[in-house]
Design a protein around this motif. Structure first.
Motif, PDB file in Angstrom:
ATOM      1  N   GLN A  58       0.759  -1.165   0.094  1.00 32.18           N
ATOM      2  CA  GLN A  58      -0.158   0.064   0.037  1.00 32.18           C
ATOM      3  C   GLN A  58       0.926   1.348   0.099  1.00 32.18           C
ATOM      4  O   GLN A  58       0.541   2.213  -0.584  1.00 32.18           O
ATOM      5  CB  GLN A  58      -0.957  -0.134   1.159  1.00 32.18           C
ATOM      6  CG  GLN A  58      -1.855  -1.098   1.112  1.00 32.18           C
ATOM      7  CD  GLN A  58      -2.882  -1.205   2.364  1.00 32.18           C
ATOM      8  OE1 GLN A  58      -3.059  -0.629   3.133  1.00 32.18           O
ATOM      9  NE2 GLN A  58      -4.136  -1.924   2.105  1.00 32.18           N
ATOM     10  N   GLU A  93      -6.539   4.241   3.716  1.00 34.89           N
ATOM     11  CA  GLU A  93      -7.176   5.511   3.488  1.00 34.89           C
ATOM     12  C   GLU A  93      -6.284   6.749   4.143  1.00 34.89           C
ATOM     13  O   GLU A  93      -6.398   7.624   3.402  1.00 34.89           O
ATOM     14  CB  GLU A  93      -8.620   5.509   4.721  1.00 34.89           C
ATOM     15  CG  GLU A  93      -9.587   4.535   4.351  1.00 34.89           C
ATOM     16  CD  GLU A  93     -10.379   5.363   3.644  1.00 34.89           C
ATOM     17  OE1 GLU A  93     -10.226   6.620   3.186  1.00 34.89           O
ATOM     18  OE2 GLU A  93     -11.711   4.828   3.349  1.00 34.89           O
ATOM     19  N   ILE A 195     -10.813   9.093  -4.868  1.00 36.52           N
ATOM     20  CA  ILE A 195     -11.618   7.937  -4.743  1.00 36.52           C
ATOM     21  C   ILE A 195     -10.781   6.736  -5.749  1.00 36.52           C
ATOM     22  O   ILE A 195     -10.664   5.797  -4.966  1.00 36.52           O
ATOM     23  CB  ILE A 195     -13.074   8.056  -4.989  1.00 36.52           C
ATOM     24  CG1 ILE A 195     -13.667   9.119  -4.178  1.00 36.52           C
ATOM     25  CG2 ILE A 195     -13.769   6.644  -5.075  1.00 36.52           C
ATOM     26  CD1 ILE A 195     -13.832   8.515  -2.930  1.00 36.52           C
ATOM     27  N   ASN A 196     -10.437   7.333  -6.710  1.00 37.50           N
ATOM     28  CA  ASN A 196      -9.673   6.267  -7.597  1.00 37.50           C
ATOM     29  C   ASN A 196      -8.485   5.963  -6.834  1.00 37.50           C
ATOM     30  O   ASN A 196      -7.857   4.911  -6.951  1.00 37.50           O
ATOM     31  CB  ASN A 196      -9.340   6.878  -9.101  1.00 37.50           C
ATOM     32  CG  ASN A 196     -10.581   7.201  -9.469  1.00 37.50           C
ATOM     33  OD1 ASN A 196     -11.478   6.170  -9.530  1.00 37.50           O
ATOM     34  ND2 ASN A 196     -10.694   7.896 -10.501  1.00 37.50           N
ATOM     35  N   ASN A 197      -7.646   7.045  -5.998  1.00 40.87           N
ATOM     36  CA  ASN A 197      -6.186   6.794  -5.634  1.00 40.87           C
ATOM     37  C   ASN A 197      -6.703   5.628  -4.498  1.00 40.87           C
ATOM     38  O   ASN A 197      -5.669   4.723  -4.357  1.00 40.87           O
ATOM     39  CB  ASN A 197      -5.629   7.967  -4.975  1.00 40.87           C
ATOM     40  CG  ASN A 197      -5.448   8.938  -6.066  1.00 40.87           C
ATOM     41  OD1 ASN A 197      -5.080   8.565  -7.041  1.00 40.87           O
ATOM     42  ND2 ASN A 197      -5.103  10.120  -5.665  1.00 40.87           N
ATOM     43  N   LEU A 198      -7.654   5.845  -3.708  1.00 37.84           N
ATOM     44  CA  LEU A 198      -7.898   4.982  -2.640  1.00 37.84           C
ATOM     45  C   LEU A 198      -8.164   3.392  -3.158  1.00 37.84           C
ATOM     46  O   LEU A 198      -7.720   2.453  -2.577  1.00 37.84           O
ATOM     47  CB  LEU A 198      -9.051   5.500  -1.837  1.00 37.84           C
ATOM     48  CG  LEU A 198      -9.600   4.284  -0.711  1.00 37.84           C
ATOM     49  CD1 LEU A 198      -8.556   3.962   0.306  1.00 37.84           C
ATOM     50  CD2 LEU A 198     -10.872   4.989  -0.279  1.00 37.84           C
ATOM     51  N   LYS A 199      -8.760   3.424  -4.229  1.00 39.09           N
ATOM     52  CA  LYS A 199      -9.203   2.098  -4.937  1.00 39.09           C
ATOM     53  C   LYS A 199      -8.037   1.292  -5.414  1.00 39.09           C
ATOM     54  O   LYS A 199      -7.650  -0.071  -4.975  1.00 39.09           O
ATOM     55  CB  LYS A 199      -9.993   2.292  -6.182  1.00 39.09           C
ATOM     56  CG  LYS A 199     -10.557   0.936  -6.659  1.00 39.09           C
ATOM     57  CD  LYS A 199     -11.336   1.076  -7.880  1.00 39.09           C
ATOM     58  CE  LYS A 199     -12.002  -0.240  -8.297  1.00 39.09           C
ATOM     59  NZ  LYS A 199     -10.958  -1.178  -8.803  1.00 39.09           N
ATOM     60  N   GLN A 200      -6.903   2.281  -5.906  1.00 43.58           N
ATOM     61  CA  GLN A 200      -5.704   1.628  -6.528  1.00 43.58           C
ATOM     62  C   GLN A 200      -4.654   1.122  -5.306  1.00 43.58           C
ATOM     63  O   GLN A 200      -4.114   0.144  -5.302  1.00 43.58           O
ATOM     64  CB  GLN A 200      -4.890   2.576  -7.143  1.00 43.58           C
ATOM     65  CG  GLN A 200      -5.412   3.042  -8.617  1.00 43.58           C
ATOM     66  CD  GLN A 200      -4.450   3.778  -9.329  1.00 43.58           C
ATOM     67  OE1 GLN A 200      -3.328   3.477  -9.640  1.00 43.58           O
ATOM     68  NE2 GLN A 200      -5.082   4.908  -9.936  1.00 43.58           N
ATOM     69  N   ASN A 202      -5.805   0.076  -2.115  1.00 35.41           N
ATOM     70  CA  ASN A 202      -6.622  -1.104  -1.781  1.00 35.41           C
ATOM     71  C   ASN A 202      -6.333  -2.207  -2.379  1.00 35.41           C
ATOM     72  O   ASN A 202      -6.314  -3.208  -2.149  1.00 35.41           O
ATOM     73  CB  ASN A 202      -8.045  -0.807  -1.420  1.00 35.41           C
ATOM     74  CG  ASN A 202      -8.500  -0.312  -0.275  1.00 35.41           C
ATOM     75  OD1 ASN A 202      -7.895  -0.316   0.894  1.00 35.41           O
ATOM     76  ND2 ASN A 202      -9.570   0.687  -0.347  1.00 35.41           N
ATOM     77  N   ASP A 203      -6.240  -2.071  -3.852  1.00 35.94           N
ATOM     78  CA  ASP A 203      -5.931  -3.064  -4.530  1.00 35.94           C
ATOM     79  C   ASP A 203      -4.335  -3.451  -4.883  1.00 35.94           C
ATOM     80  O   ASP A 203      -4.052  -4.049  -5.854  1.00 35.94           O
ATOM     81  CB  ASP A 203      -6.677  -2.968  -6.198  1.00 35.94           C
ATOM     82  CG  ASP A 203      -8.078  -2.938  -5.939  1.00 35.94           C
ATOM     83  OD1 ASP A 203      -8.783  -3.314  -4.860  1.00 35.94           O
ATOM     84  OD2 ASP A 203      -8.746  -2.148  -6.956  1.00 35.94           O
TER      85      ASP A 203
END
Length: 288
Positions: A58, A93, A195-200, A202-203
């Protein structure tokens, strides 16, 4: 040392060191810096919540989507992690907020300070802050519940939309300038990217291993690896030869010491004998 001094032991410490080394090899920064970041995260949240491997994945992803140096992020992140844990905010987050904030031109340290101020306003709200929330039909408890259930990013994006056009009320909720700028620069002007940064992030599971696999196949890496293997071989050889060499030196010192104690006549005899024996070998060879 950095890993074990933070409390990690055994297999956990070795795993942290391995992942930190891989992250360093793919360009994240100094191994020690990466390892300290990972151990800080694990120590705050607990290994049952997040392990070092996931934390480093992360962290690596955050560095890719953000605009900061690992060396600056590592010492600063510890200032905000305890507050984040108190509010039920994950490391992903936290990393997403800092990464997004740095895209607005701030350093990692400034971004962490802004996030810390924002979270402090939520943990210890002022009377004006409670009234500002009430004006949009929310309470401090409902805000905290939303952070735990929906995450910090989604909650901040929703909050900035509620206060859009009425930012003075948002300023009452987050009276500290650094915290207010954090909310406006992440969830406000960069809401979609946040939001997109968080998704990346998390993935990001496996991102370090995959990156290391790619790097390890390059010719430059293989050459460096060969040099390291040669160094290790020489070290191993040295460990074998040093005891033998030490004994030979000790014997030679004994011989020199014995020679120095002889009287001058005996010394001349020994030297002449040595010279005679030195010449004898080549003489026999020539005769042969």
């Amino acid at each position: 040392f950095a890993v074990t001094s933070a409390g990690a032991r055994g297999a956990s410490a070795l795993s942290t060191l391995e992942q930190a080394s891989k992250a360093s090899a793919i360009g994240l920064g100094d191994t020690t810096v990466v390892a300290r970041t990972a151990t800080a995260v694990v120590n705050t949240y607990g290994e049952g919540i997040i392990d070092a491997s996931k934390a480093i994945d992360q962290f690596t992803s955050a560095a890719r989507v953000g605009n900061f140096e690992a060396a600056e992020f590592a010492p600063a992140i510890g200032r905000v992690l305890p507050l984040a844990k108190t509010l039920g905010i994950s490391f992903a987050e936290v990393a997403a907020n800092v990464a997004t904030f740095t895209k607005a031109g701030l350093t990692a340290s400034e971004s962490v300070t802004g996030l810390k101020s924002l979270l402090t306003s939520i943990i210890k709200p002022s009377k004006q802050g409670k009234e500002a929330l009430a004006s949009v039909g929310l309470s401090m408890q409902s805000l905290r519940d939303s952070i735990k259930q929906n995450g910090l990013a989604a909650t901040l994006v929703s909050l900035t939309k509620l206060f859009k056009g009425n930012e003075d009320q948002l300023a009452k909720l987050v009276p500290n300038v650094e915290g207010l700028v954090n909310a406006l620069a992440t969830a406000g002007s960069q809401g979609e990217d946040y939001i997109n940064n968080l998704k990346q992030i998390n993935d990001a599971t496996g991102i370090v291993d995959q990156g290391f696999k790619n790097v390890s196949e390059s010719a430059n890496f293989k050459f460096k690896q060969a040099l390291v293997e040669l160094q290790n071989t020489l070290i191993e050889l040295g460990n074998i030869l040093i005891p033998v060499a030490t004994k030979l030196v000790a014997k030679f010192n004994d011989m020199v010491s014995s020679f120095s104690k002889m009287n001058p006549t005996t010394k001349r005899v020994v030297v002449n004998l040595g010279l005679f024996l030195a010449v004898l070998g080549p003489t026999f060879k020539a005769i042969g």
